[in-house]
Design a protein around this motif. Sequence first.
Motif, PDB file in Angstrom:
ATOM      1  N   GLU A 201      55.614  44.004  48.102  1.00 46.13           N
ATOM      2  CA  GLU A 201      54.429  44.490  48.808  1.00 46.13           C
ATOM      3  C   GLU A 201      53.154  43.898  48.212  1.00 46.13           C
ATOM      4  OE1 GLU A 201      53.824  48.641  50.717  1.00 46.13           O
ATOM      5  OE2 GLU A 201      53.129  48.798  48.636  1.00 46.13           O
ATOM      6  N   THR A 202      52.997  44.012  46.876  1.00 42.49           N
ATOM      7  CA  THR A 202      51.808  43.464  46.217  1.00 42.49           C
ATOM      8  C   THR A 202      52.174  42.880  44.853  1.00 42.49           C
ATOM      9  OG1 THR A 202      51.260  45.601  45.208  1.00 42.49           O
ATOM     10  CG2 THR A 202      50.210  45.068  47.317  1.00 42.49           C
ATOM     11  N   SER A 317      46.231  36.343  42.278  1.00 40.04           N
ATOM     12  CA  SER A 317      45.871  37.640  41.709  1.00 40.04           C
ATOM     13  C   SER A 317      45.073  37.470  40.420  1.00 40.04           C
ATOM     14  CB  SER A 317      47.132  38.460  41.431  1.00 40.04           C
ATOM     15  OG  SER A 317      46.815  39.651  40.736  1.00 40.04           O
ATOM     16  N   ALA A 323      45.159  43.112  42.979  1.00 39.65           N
ATOM     17  CA  ALA A 323      46.491  42.990  43.575  1.00 39.65           C
ATOM     18  C   ALA A 323      46.388  42.256  44.911  1.00 39.65           C
ATOM     19  CB  ALA A 323      47.098  44.374  43.785  1.00 39.65           C
ATOM     20  N   VAL A 324      47.335  41.361  45.159  1.00 36.81           N
ATOM     21  CA  VAL A 324      47.343  40.601  46.405  1.00 36.81           C
ATOM     22  C   VAL A 324      48.719  40.703  47.058  1.00 36.81           C
ATOM     23  CG1 VAL A 324      45.616  38.980  45.561  1.00 36.81           C
ATOM     24  CG2 VAL A 324      48.042  38.433  45.301  1.00 36.81           C
ATOM     25  N   GLU A 325      48.739  40.446  48.342  1.00 35.63           N
ATOM     26  CA  GLU A 325      49.986  40.457  49.102  1.00 35.63           C
ATOM     27  C   GLU A 325      50.490  39.028  49.245  1.00 35.63           C
ATOM     28  OE1 GLU A 325      51.617  41.723  53.575  1.00 35.63           O
ATOM     29  OE2 GLU A 325      49.592  42.259  52.921  1.00 35.63           O
TER      30      GLU A 325
END
Length: 489
Positions: A201-202, A317, A323-325
């Motif tokens: 997810e992240t 990130s 946080a990144v996807e």
Amino acid sequence: MGVLKVGLVGCGKIADANHMPEMLSLGKNAEVTAMFDIQKGKAEALAEKHKLKPKFCSSLDELLKSDIDAVIIATPNLYHYEQTLQCLNAGKHVLVEKPMASSVEEADEMIDLAEKKGLILQVNQSLRFSALHRKLAELVASGVIGKPLHARCLRAATSSPDVGWSPGATWFVQKKFKGSLVTDIAVHMADLLQWCFGPVETVMSQTTNLSHEVPDNVVALFRYKNGATATLELSWTFPIGGNKFEIYGQDGAILLTNDSIEIYKKNAKKPKVIKFASIKAVPNSHAVFAASVEKGGNENWKVGREALALCMAIIESNQQQKAVEPKMRKTTSKTSVKSPAAKKAIPAAKKSTPAKKAAPVKKAAPAKKAAPAKAAPVKKAAPAKKAAPVKKAAPVKKAAPTKAAPVKKAAPAKAAPAKAAPAKKAAPVKKAAPVKAAPAKKAAPAKAAPVKKAAPVKKAAPVKAAPAKKVAPVKKAAPGQGRAREEGR
């Protein structure tokens, strides 16, 4: 198809340690018939070591013009994108080293071209073809430790690959060649964690350039769509080496040792031990590639593309300090590739229905709207709970429950010919309990004949998923092959 004729581009350490042994394991089914390296003498030395007599080429163009069916690209990261495009444009299948490209945009361009040309594009994510790692993923999926909660992966070394594993290969630690600890080790281990826990997810990360111009220390935190978490800890600068892999669930844990998998259960006095030597071997990367070239393949690039997306998320990130996807590629049912050399057409593979739960049905195309009736408009009926009211409509018959997952949007039911406006679509229900429609108010008198009772809605036929065709058997590799070293070229 006869013997698969392969050209090798790049004759360094990874070609010697991984590509040549796996190609030789295929026996008479495949052969390296042409080789090219920009450094004089490297191709000749590698061929002599493995007792081969290929054609030695002075350029990639010359190699592509030779009598070959496919190309193995085992060069530094910077060249993967351009060389893959060149080989695909020449009509050759490609097995490219990890990471497949330097960005997800480059990777998608490579994939698009391969699909347009009808060619196999596969990434040499060697640990995806490790019997040990496959066993780990199978154990987690089997529920032996219950619901996954957390995993920890530590891979640390005292030096970078250009010092320890492949002396002099300085491209590993040079920004201009797209080298780094992320694309060297995280590309494998982040992929293994996702294999065990499912889609990410992240990603939240911190990277450090302690002794090199590229990241040489990495800490990443992954959150998965199933709620689990995992940490990835990597280093090229630790005073001692480290190698740990631990998976925790609600009912137990799985730990790796030097020669076995240990499964710990709650309240158990001793762990269950599975020796590496007892794990059944699986086909290696080159065996899968060769089989796909001969009989056709389906999304051979997928694992490499997702591993690259995880690496790019780690880098992004750290740059954005948030946080990144990960940017995963959306796939379609038209990604199956038929090899030009195959004798029979290979249909697009469809996902088989998993146990207990049916595969979701694709969204149906909306039907064309019916032409409006000439009768006078019916007054607005009192709202019902589920179905739109129809004058003197018969109650909806109870539908037989099916095992198929509900469709996202139900196709509109065909109404019996009537001069009244058609009823609205009924919202899908989990269990088709009888729906009582509220009686509609009387419509204004129309010149046409009175509206007859609407025909009851027909039962929807259960949707069946077409079974996937079996992949042609391939020769097996020794268990754990490729685990000893996967760090680069």
